[in-house]
Write a protein that holds these residues in place. Structure first.
Motif, PDB file in Angstrom:
ATOM      1  N   GLU A 206     -11.393  -7.608   2.962  1.00 27.57           N
ATOM      2  CA  GLU A 206      -9.992  -7.667   2.532  1.00 27.57           C
ATOM      3  C   GLU A 206      -9.107  -7.139   3.659  1.00 27.57           C
ATOM      4  N   MET A 207      -7.840  -7.539   3.668  1.00 29.53           N
ATOM      5  CA  MET A 207      -6.900  -7.012   4.671  1.00 29.53           C
ATOM      6  C   MET A 207      -6.731  -5.498   4.536  1.00 29.53           C
ATOM      7  N   SER A 208      -6.942  -4.978   3.350  1.00 33.22           N
ATOM      8  CA  SER A 208      -6.828  -3.524   3.143  1.00 33.22           C
ATOM      9  C   SER A 208      -7.910  -2.754   3.900  1.00 33.22           C
ATOM     10  N   GLU A 209      -8.962  -3.459   4.337  1.00 32.56           N
ATOM     11  CA  GLU A 209     -10.066  -2.810   5.057  1.00 32.56           C
ATOM     12  C   GLU A 209      -9.901  -2.905   6.573  1.00 32.56           C
ATOM     13  N   VAL A 210      -8.731  -3.407   7.012  1.00 25.32           N
ATOM     14  CA  VAL A 210      -8.480  -3.656   8.442  1.00 25.32           C
ATOM     15  C   VAL A 210      -7.589  -2.567   9.044  1.00 25.32           C
ATOM     16  N   ILE A 211      -7.958  -2.114  10.245  1.00 28.84           N
ATOM     17  CA  ILE A 211      -7.049  -1.357  11.110  1.00 28.84           C
ATOM     18  C   ILE A 211      -6.620  -2.321  12.215  1.00 28.84           C
ATOM     19  N   ALA A 212      -5.314  -2.575  12.332  1.00 28.91           N
ATOM     20  CA  ALA A 212      -4.796  -3.438  13.403  1.00 28.91           C
ATOM     21  C   ALA A 212      -4.006  -2.569  14.375  1.00 28.91           C
ATOM     22  N   VAL A 213      -4.313  -2.698  15.663  1.00 29.55           N
ATOM     23  CA  VAL A 213      -3.694  -1.856  16.690  1.00 29.55           C
ATOM     24  C   VAL A 213      -3.037  -2.739  17.746  1.00 29.55           C
TER      25      VAL A 213
END
Length: 245
Positions: free
Chosen positions: A187-194
Motif C-alpha cells: 500500500e502507499m501507506s507503507e512507502v517512504i518517498a524521499v
C-alpha cells in the motif's frame, strides 16, 4: 516492533547522490541494512534507465525502479513493465518554444537523450518520453511555463530551480510508485518517498511518509512530513535510522 514501512523510494540527484554524484559509504551501508530488514529499495528518478542503473547495480538492487519521472516502470532491472510515451507533436511544439526562447533543452527518446547540441530531424517518427528546458533567466522560464500550461495534456515539474521537466499528463513519480506497490503487493501507506525537487512533490505527498532533503526546494520542504539532512550529509541514512530502525 514490526516496521510499517516496506518500500523506500529514493530520488537520485540531490537525494541519494552527493554533489559529487556518488553514493556515500554511510548511505550505502544503511541502505544495505534496510534491505536486510526486508525493505524494498526503489530508485525513483528523472534519469533514464541507462543513467540510473549503474547506481542501482552498485547498491545490488533487484527491485522495481522508476525512471524518466515515471514514464518507465521496471519490474526488475532490465525488465520493462510499463512505458508511457509522449505525443511527438507535443515534443515538436516544445522544441519550437525552446528555440524561440534560446534556452538549453533536451529530450529523452526511448533510445537516447537528445539536446540542443545534438538535435535531430524526424521528431514525428520517434518514441519520446520527456522534454526539458533549462534557463537561469526567471522571466524566460516563466514565459515557457505559461506556454506549456496553455498547451494542456502535460505534467510539468522540475529537477532544479532553473529547469522545467515535462512528461505526459498524469505521469509522475507518485503514479510510478503506485504501480510499483501493485507489483510488490504493498500500500502507499507503507512507502517512504524521499526527494528534493518538484518532480518529487507528488510522491512525497502521496506516500505514507514523505521526506524532503535538507537541500530540497522550499515548497518541497513545506509539503513533507519530515525534513532530513542534506544529500551531502547522509540524509537518507538519517531517514533509515529514524523510521526503519
Amino acid at each position: 516492533m514490526k516496521n510499517r514501512f516496506k518500500l523506500l523510494a529514493l530520488d537520485m540527484d540531490g537525494t541519494l547522490l552527493t554533489s559529487e554524484q556518488t553514493i556515500s559509504p554511510d548511505t550505502s551501508r544503511w541502505i544495505q541494512k534496510a534491505k536486510d530488514q526486508g525493505v524494498h529499495v526503489c530508485l525513483s528518478t528523472g534519469r533514464s534507465f541507462g543513467s540510473a542503473w549503474p547506481y542501482g547495480d552498485e547498491l545490488g538492487l533487484t527491485t522495481p525502479l522508476i525512471t524518466v519521472n515515471g514514464s518507465e516502470v521496471w519490474r526488475a532491472p532490465h525488465d520493462l513493465y510499463q512505458r508511457s510515451l509522449m505525443d511527438p507533436a507535443l515534443i515538436s511544439d516544445m522544441h519550437d518554444i525552446a528555440v524561440k526562447e534560446d534556452c538549453w533543452y533536451w529530450a529523452y527518446s526511448v533510445d537516447r537523450v537528445y539536446n540542443k547540441d545534438s538535435w535531430i530531424g524526424g521528431i514525428m517518427d520517434m518514441e519520446w518520453l520527456k522534454f526539458g528546458f533549462h534557463t537561469e533567466d526567471d522571466d524566460a522560464r516563466h514565459r515557457i511555463l505559461m506556454k506549456l500550461q496553455d498547451m494542456g495534456g502535460l505534467e510539468i515539474t522540475n529537477s532544479s530551480p532553473h529547469n522545467l521537466e515535462v512528461n505526459p499528463q498524469g505521469i509522475n513519480k507518485a503514479a510510478g510508485i503506485r504501480t510499483v506497490c501493485g507489483l510488490l503487493g504493498l500500500e502507499m501507506s507503507e512507502v517512504i518517498a524521499v526527494g528534493d525537487s518538484m518532480n518529487d512533490l507528488a510522491a512525497i505527498e502521496a506516500a505514507g511518509l514523505g521526506v524532503a532533503m535538507g537541500n530540497a526546494q522550499q515548497v518541497v520542504r513545506e509539503s513533507a512530513d519530515f525534513v532530513t539532512a542534506s544529500n551531502d550529509e547522509d540524509g537518507i541514512a538519517e531517514v533509515i535510522r529514524k523510521f526503519i530502525f
